[in-house]
Design an enzyme around this catalytic site. Structure first.
Site, PDB file in Angstrom:
ATOM      1  N   ASP A  29      36.951  51.073  48.307  1.00  0.00           N
ATOM      2  CA  ASP A  29      38.012  52.054  48.072  1.00  0.00           C
ATOM      3  C   ASP A  29      37.359  53.425  48.003  1.00  0.00           C
ATOM      4  OD1 ASP A  29      39.341  49.639  47.737  1.00  0.00           O
ATOM      5  OD2 ASP A  29      40.555  50.363  46.049  1.00  0.00           O
ATOM      6  N   LYS A  68      45.617  54.315  50.452  1.00  0.00           N
ATOM      7  CA  LYS A  68      45.838  54.100  49.017  1.00  0.00           C
ATOM      8  C   LYS A  68      46.232  55.416  48.380  1.00  0.00           C
ATOM      9  CE  LYS A  68      43.110  52.733  44.929  1.00  0.00           C
ATOM     10  NZ  LYS A  68      41.822  52.166  44.461  1.00  0.00           N
ATOM     11  N   LYS A 104      48.310  50.706  49.508  1.00  0.00           N
ATOM     12  CA  LYS A 104      48.009  50.356  48.124  1.00  0.00           C
ATOM     13  C   LYS A 104      48.389  51.484  47.169  1.00  0.00           C
ATOM     14  CE  LYS A 104      44.209  49.241  44.934  1.00  0.00           C
ATOM     15  NZ  LYS A 104      42.757  49.010  44.764  1.00  0.00           N
TER      16      LYS A 104
END
Lengths: 286, 510, 335
Positions: free
Chosen positions: C167, C235, C271
Site C-alpha cells: 500500500d 485506495k 479500497k
C-alpha cells in the site's frame, strides 16, 4: 392670406414602417365639433397578423437588451416627445375639444410618465426578483423577465396619456407590443409612432394599429403567438369573449379598467407582463 | 442469489389507523356526502383501501359557505401572529405523524415509500413552516403595507403529489388570511383526509380548512362557485384551459400549474455521472408523474451514444415494484386510465420509428405498472417529443450547438422546467437566460423548496407557488380595493360566452 | 526536470493516452476527463446509503464485509505481539463460530511483515486458497515525504520480507503542484520494486490520500493517474488524515474503475480505508460497490475495507442475526 395647410396621412405602424391597411380601408375621424380631421387607416385581421409577426421578430433583441439600454431608449422617446409637445397639444385640442391648458397637461403627464417607466427598466428586476434561501447546497435566484408579445387594447377615452400609460409599462421589461389605439381618438397614437420611428426603439418593438378594436381584438385574443392580452381599454367590448378566446393558449389576460385612473402608473403594471424564472445551481466547495 | 435482489424491506403499515369510510370535511367535521360514494384503491394491488364520499353541488355550497363564515367571523379577524401559530402547529403535527402520512401516501398513490418518506412529507412540513413565518410579515411581501387576503380560495389538486400539492395550496392561502375549500384528486384522497384530522388536532377554527372529495364535477362546481374569490388549480393543461374559460369575466384571481414537457439539456462538458443521475431523477422520480419532469432529453450529438449507454447501465439498477418496500425506486402507475395513456403514447413512439428500450424487470401481475423506458432516435415532430406522457418514459433527442439546444428546448407550447448540464458556468447562465421556462435546474433536477417559486410560462400556466411570489398569489394590495372597483363590469354576453365554454373536459389529472 | 520530458513507459498509459507519453500529454488527458459535480455525487452516495438491507441480504453482506477486510494496525506502538494477535483475530474473527469467514489480509508497517508472515504460517496465502495475505504500507507512509530511493527501498524491503500487497502513498505535493508526470513515474517505479526475484509481483495499492486532494475532480484525476501508471488497487486514505474514506469519494473511485473496465476490459480494485467503524456504514459501501461497479467487484481481489474496529461491530451484528438477540462487546474479542 393664410397659408394652405398640408394634412398628414395617418397610417399604421408595423415593424418600423408605415403601411396603409392591406385592406385599403380607412375611416373618418372627426373633431369634437364633428368636423373632418383625417382618414385614418382601418386595420384588418391581416394587419394584426403582420403586427404580431413583427413583434415576435423584435422580441429577442429587445428583451435581451440590458435594462440600462432599454431605459435609455425609452428615455430618448420622452426627449423626442418633448420636442413635439406643440403638435400633440394641437391634435388633442382638435380631437378632444379640450382647452390648450388641458391638452398641455395631458401631454406633459404623458411625457413624465414615460420617463418614470424608463427609469424602471434597470430596477424592476431588483424589486420584483429575489434570492431564495433554500435548504440545500444550491444557489437559487428568481428573476422576472418579459412575457413576450403583448397585445394591448389602449384606453379609448384618452388620446395620448391613456396610450402611453398602457404601452410604456409593457416595454419596460422587454416585451414587444401590438397596440390597438383608441378608435375615436387615434391621432396622438399615430403621431407617437412617428416619434418612435425616429427614436432608438428597434422596429417591431411597438406596433400600432388604428381602426375598430371590436374587429381586431378577437384576432389578437385568439392568436397563438400572442403571450399576453391587456384589455385595459376594452371595457366597451365583449371582453369576456376575448378572455375566453385567450384561454385557448393560456394567454395572460388583464381586465379592462374604467375611469380617469385607468392604467395608473404602478410597478404592478410592469410585473404584470413578466414571468418569474427561478434558476437553481449546485453549490459546493468540492 | 444475487445480492442486488435485496431481500424484501417492507415498511410497516401497522401505524396506519384508517377508517373504513371517510366523509367530507366541512366546517371542522366529517359529514356524509350527498352523492354516491366511491372506493379509493392501491394502484399497486388494485385492492380497496377506503370508501370515500362524493360531494354534490349542495355539499360544495355548504363547504364554501363554511369557508365564508369562517373567513368573516374568525380567520380574517385573527392576527397574523396567531394565524402563524396555527400553521406552525400544523407543521409540527405533520412531522409527528410523518411516517403514517408517508405510508398512506405510498399506499394510495403508488409512489415509493422512500420518496414519500424522504421527499413528499418532509417538504409538506417545510411548506407549512415556511409560510407560518410569513403570516405576521405580510407587509414585507412586496405589496405595500396592510395587504389584504382575497377571501375564500377554491383549490383543486392532482394525484401525483397528493399531500405536497395540498401543502402548496393551503399553507400560503392560510398565511395570507384566506380560508379554503380544497378538493383532492379522485384517485388519491387519503392523505388529504388524514390532513383533515391534523387540522382538528391543531384546533384550527371550524371552516378555515374544508376538504371535499369527488370527481371532476365536484371540482367544476367548486371553482365556478360564485362566492369563491380565488381559484388555484394544479393539473392538466386541458382542465386548466377549461377553468380559465369559465372564470373569464369574473373577478376571481386565478393560479394555474399545468403540464410540461421539460427539456433536460446535456452538454458535452457535463459532469457526466451526475448528469446521468439527473436524467434518471428527471424522468423516473415519482414514475414520471411530475409536471416538471425532464421528459425530453436533449443531448449533444457527440456524446449521445456514451450518455445512452451509461443511462442504460444505470437504469438496470432501478428497482420497480412494491411501493412500500424501502428499496423500491419506481412504484406503480397511479391509475388504469393513466397506464392506458402511457401505453398509447409509447405505442405511438414505436409506430413513429423511435427505438424503445427498457431494462429487464419483472412487473407485478396485479396493479398498474410500466417499466422505465427510453426512446432513442426520436424526431422533434414526434408525438412522444411533444405530448406530455406523464409516465416513466424518456424521449431522447440530439443537438449540435448551444443555439440549437435552446431552440429545441423552447420549441413547445409548454414552459415549466428545464435542466442544463455543463461544467461551464458562463454557458449555463447564458442558456438559462434564453430558456422560456419557469424553473431551471443547472447540474441538478427536480429540486423543490418552499422558498423557491415554482410555475410555468406559456401553456404551463400562470402564477407562482412557493416563495414570496406564492404568497402574493393569495393577497391583494390594500389600495387594490379601489383598483378592483376600477375593473369594468362584464357588459356583454357573459352568460352566452359561458355557455360556449361549458364543453366539459375530464377532471383531476395533472 | 523539463516539463515535456518523456515519462516512464507504462503499457496501460501508452495504450490509453497515446504513444507520445509526456508530462503535457498526461496533463491534457487528465484534464480532459469530465468534471464531477460535488452536490450530485454526494446526493447519489446518500441515495445508495439509504438502501435498506435486511435479513438474508444483511447476513450475506456481513460475511462479505469480513472477507473483504484488510485488518489493520498502523501504530508507532506496534509490536510483534500486537501483530500476532491481529493475525489470530484475522484467522478466527469469532471464536464461537467456526463458520465465520476470515479477513482478506492483515495490513501492517513494513518492519512488521516478518512477524505477520510467521504468525500466519501455513495460512499465509491468497483468500481463494483459504489464506490471508500480508499487506504492508510503504513509500514513507503516511506522508510520503522521502526521496524516491528511500521509498523504493522501503517497498523492496517489505516485498522481500514476504508482503503480498504493497500500500503505497502518492506524492500529494507533486500532484497538487501539477507534476503529474512525477507522481506517475513514482508509481511506475514502486511497481517495479514490487517485483520479486521469481518474476512475480506483490499487488500494488495506490493510496491517493483523498482528504489532502480536497476536491472530487482531483480524486478522479488521481484515480486515473494511478491506474494508468499500473495500480492494481486505488485506495482512499492512510487513515492518518481526516477526512479518511467517505462514501462519495468511494463511489467516485468506483465510477473510475467501472469506466476503466468499460474502456479496457481490465478490473481494478478499490479500497476505502479509515473511518469505517460500523457495520451499518460498511453495508452502504457494499451497496455502492454492487450498484456502481457491479456485484463481481465484491471479492477480495477487487474490493477491500481498510479497517480495524469495524470487524468487531460486524461480528456483533452477525451474532444478533444468528441468535435473534443483541450481543455485547464482551462477547467479541479484542485483538
Amino acid at each position: 392670406m393664410s397659408r394652405l395647410a398640408v394634412p398628414k396621412t395617418y397610417k399604421l405602424y408595423v415593424g418600423g414602417t408605415f403601411p396603409r391597411s392591406e385592406s385599403g380601408r380607412v375611416y373618418e375621424v372627426v373633431g369634437a365639433s364633428g368636423d373632418f380631421l383625417a382618414n385614418v387607416a382601418k386595420a384588418s385581421r391581416k394587419d394584426a397578423r403582420d403586427a404580431v409577426v413583427a413583434a415576435r421578430s423584435a422580441l429577442s433583441g429587445w428583451s435581451k437588451a440590458t435594462g440600462y439600454n432599454r431605459g435609455q431608449v425609452l428615455y430618448r422617446i420622452a426627449e423626442l416627445l418633448e420636442g413635439r409637445r406643440a403638435q400633440f397639444v394641437a391634435e388633442i385640442v382638435s380631437i378632444e375639444g379640450v382647452t390648450v391648458a388641458a391638452a398641455t397637461a395631458q401631454v406633459d403627464e404623458a411625457i413624465d410618465r414615460w420617463i418614470w417607466y424608463a427609469g424602471w427598466a434597470d430596477k424592476y428586476v431588483q424589486v420584483a426578483g429575489n434570492a431564495n434561501a433554500v435548504s440545500g447546497p444550491f444557489f437559487n435566484l428568481s428573476v422576472p423577465e418579459a412575457t413576450g408579445v403583448v397585445a394591448i387594447i389602449a384606453p379609448q377615452d384618452s388620446s395620448l396619456l391613456g396610450f402611453v400609460s398602457a404601452v410604456a409599462p409593457a416595454l419596460v421589461a422587454g416585451n414587444t407590443v401590438v397596440v390597438v389605439a383608441s378608435e375615436r381618438l387615434p391621432l396622438s397614437a399615430v403621431s407617437l409612432s412617428e416619434v418612435l420611428a425616429t427614436s432608438d426603439v428597434p422596429g417591431g418593438v411597438v406596433n400600432i394599429l388604428t381602426g375598430s378594436p371590436a374587429e381586431i381584438a378577437p384576432w389578437l385574443a385568439s392568436h397563438a403567438d400572442v403571450n399576453a392580452l391587456d384589455l385595459v381599454g376594452a371595457g366597451d367590448l365583449d371582453w369576456v369573449s376575448l378572455q375566453i378566446a385567450a384561454a385557448e393558449t393560456l394567454m395572460r389576460v388583464f381586465p379592462p379598467e374604467n375611469g380617469p385612473d385607468a392604467a395608473a402608473p404602478s410597478l404592478e403594471r410592469i410585473t404584470a407582463f413578466t414571468e418569474t424564472k427561478t434558476v437553481w445551481h449546485t453549490k459546493s466547495l468540492l | 442469489m444475487s445480492f442486488l435482489e435485496y431481500a424484501p424491506a417492507p415498511e410497516s403499515t401497522a401505524l396506519l389507523n384508517l377508517q373504513s369510510e371517510y366523509g367530507l370535511f366541512i366546517n371542522g367535521e366529517f359529514t356524509a356526502g350527498s352523492d354516491p360514494t366511491f372506493s379509493t384503491i392501491s394502484p399497486a394491488t388494485e385492492k380497496h383501501i377506503a370508501t370515500i364520499a362524493s360531494a354534490s353541488t349542495g355539499d360544495v355550497d355548504a363547504a364554501v359557505a363554511a369557508a365564508r363564515a369562517a373567513y368573516d367571523s374568525t380567520w380574517s379577524r385573527l392576527s397574523g401572529r396567531d394565524r402563524g401559530k396555527y400553521l406552525f402547529r400544523i407543521a409540527r403535527l405533520v412531522q409527528e405523524r410523518a411516517r403514517e402520512l408517508a405510508v398512506a401516501e405510498s399506499l394510495d398513490n403508488g409512489k415509493p415509500i422512500k420518496e414519500s418518506r424522504d421527499v413528499d412529507v418532509p417538504l409538506v412540513a417545510a411548506w407549512f413552516f415556511y409560510y407560518a413565518g410569513w403570516a405576521d410579515k405580510l407587509d414585507h411581501a412586496g405589496l405595500g403595507a396592510n395587504p389584504r387576503a382575497l377571501g375564500v380560495a377554491a383549490q383543486v389538486i392532482p394525484w401525483n403529489f397528493p399531500l405536497l400539492m395540498l401543502a402548496w395550496k393551503i399553507a400560503p392561502a392560510l398565511a395570507a388570511g384566506n380560508t379554503v375549500v380544497l378538493k383532492p384528486a379522485e384517485t388519491t384522497p387519503l392523505t388529504a383526509l388524514l390532513f383533515a384530522e391534523i387540522v382538528q388536532q391543531a384546533g384550527l377554527p371550524a371552516g378555515v380548512v374544508n376538504i371535499i372529495t369527488g370527481a371532476g364535477a365536484t371540482g367544476r362546481a367548486l371553482v365556478n362557485h360564485p362566492d369563491v374569490n380565488k381559484v388555484a388549480f394544479t393539473g392538466s393543461t386541458s382542465v386548466g384551459r377549461e377553468i380559465a374559460r369559465s372564470l373569464a369575466g369574473t373577478p376571481k384571481k386565478l393560479t394555474l400549474e399545468l403540464g410540461g414537457k421539460g427539456a433536460n439539456i446535456v452538454f458535452d462538458d457535463a459532469p457526466i455521472d451526475q448528469a446521468v443521475e439527473g436524467i434518471v431523477r428527471g424522468i423516473f422520480f415519482n414514475q414520471g408523474h411530475v409536471c416538471c419532469a425532464g421528459s425530453r432529453l436533449l443531448v449533444q450529438e457527440n456524446i449521445h451514444d456514451e450518455v445512452v449507454e451509461r443511462l442504460k447501465v444505470r437504469m438496470a439498477t432501478l428497482r420497480v415494484g412494491d411501493p412500500l418496500d424501502k428499496n423500491t425506486d419506481v412504484g406503480a402507475i397511479n391509475s388504469a386510465e393513466q397506464l392506458q395513456r402511457i401505453r398509447e403514447l409509447s405505442d405511438i413512439g414505436d409506430a413513429e420509428g423511435a427505438e424503445r428500450w427498457s431494462p429487464a424487470c419483472e412487473l407485478p401481475s396485479d396493479g398498474f405498472w410500466f417499466a422505465p423506458t427510453i426512446f432513442t432516435n426520436v424526431a422533434t415532430s414526434s408525438r412522444i417529443a411533444r405530448d406530455e406522457i406523464f409516465g416513466p418514459v424518456l424521449s431522447i433527442l440530439t443537438f449540435r450547438t448551444p443555439a440549437e439546444a435552446i431552440a429545441k428546448a423552447n420549441n413547445t407550447p409548454y414552459g415549466l422546467s428545464a435542466g442544463i448540464w455543463s461544467d461551464k458556468g458562463s454557458k449555463i447562465l447564458a442558456v438559462a437566460d434564453k430558456l422560456r421556462a419557469g424553473v431551471i435546474w443547472a447540474n441538478t433536477f427536480n429540486q423543490f423548496d418552499p422558498a423557491s417559486p415554482f410555475g410555468g410560462y406559456k401553456e404551463s400556466g400562470y402564477g407562482r407557488e412557493g416563495g414570496k411570489q406564492g404568497l402574493t398569489a393569495y393577497l391583494a394590495p390594500a389600495a387594490k380595493a379601489t383598483a378592483a372597483a376600477r375593473i369594468a363590469p362584464a357588459v356583454k354576453a357573459v352568460s352566452a360566452a359561458k355557455a360556449k365554454s361549458a364543453s366539459a373536459a375530464k377532471g383531476g389529472k395533472k | 526536470m523539463s516539463i515535456d520530458r518523456i515519462v516512464s513507459t507504462a503499457s496501460r498509459a501508452i495504450e490509453v493516452v497515446g504513444g507520445d507519453l509526456t508530462e503535457s500529454s498526461l496533463k491534457r488527458y487528465l484534464n480532459g476527463i469530465p468534471g464531477v459535480d460535488a452536490v450530485g455525487l454526494e446526493a447519489r452516495a446518500a441515495d445508495l446509503g439509504s438502501r435498506s438491507i435486511k435479513t438474508t441480504s444483511k447476513a450475506w453482506a456481513l460475511d462479505t464485509i469480513i472477507s473483504l477486510i484488510d485488518l489493520t494496525t498502523l501504530e508507532g506502538a506496534d509490536t510483534p505481539g500486537k501483530v500476532r494477535s491481529l493475525v489470530s483475530k484475522g484467522l478466527t474473527p469469532d471464536a464461537t463460530d467456526p463458520s465465520c469467514p476470515r479477513v482478506a489480509a492483515v495490513c501492517v508497517y513494513g518492519d512488521m511483515v516478518p512477524y505477520a508472515v510467521e504468525a500466519l504460517g501455513a495460512f499465509h496465502g491468497d483468500s481463494v486458497d483459504g489464506g490471508i495475505n500480508v499487506a504492508a504500507v510503504a513509500t514513507a507512509f503516511p506522508s510520503g515525504r522521502a526521496s524516491l530511493s528511500v521509498k523504493l527501498a522501503d517497498t523492496a524491503d517489505a516485498v522481500a520480507a514476504g508482503a503480498d500487497e504493497i500500500d503505497m502513498v502518492i506524492d500529494r505535493g507533486a500532484f497538487l503542484s501539477g507534476r503529474y508526470g512525477q507522481v506517475f513515474d513514482e508509481i511506475v517505479a514502486v511497481r517495479e520494486a514490487c517485483r520479486r526475484a521469481d518474476g512475480s509481483s506483490a499487488h500494488l495499492k495506490v493510496i491517493l490520500e483523498t482528504g489532502e486532494l480536497n476536491t472530487y475532480d482531483n480524486v478522479r484525476r488521481a484515480s486515473w493517474l494511478a491506474i494508468l501508471a499500473g495500480a492494481d488497487f486505488i485506495k482512499t486514505s492512510t487513515g492518518k488524515v481526516a477526512p479518511a474514506a467517505t462514501l462519495p469519494v468511494t463511489v467516485l473511485m468506483l465510477e473510475v474503475v467501472r469506466d476503466w473496465y468499460r474502456l479496457t476490459g481490465e478490473k481494478i480494485g478499490v479500497k476505502p480505508a479509515g473511518g469505517i467503524r460500523a457495520s451499518k456504514d460498511a453495508i452502504k459501501y457494499v451497496v455502492a460497490v454492487a450498484e456502481t461497479a457491479g456485484e463481481e467487484w465484491l471479492q477480495p481481489h477487487l474490493f477491500r475495507f481498510g479497517a480495524s474496529s469495524l470487524l468487531n461491530d460486524v461480528l456483533l451484528q452477525r451474532q444478533k442475526l444468528s441468535s435473534g438477540h443483541y450481543s455485547g462487546p464482551d462477547y467479541v474479542t479484542i485483538d
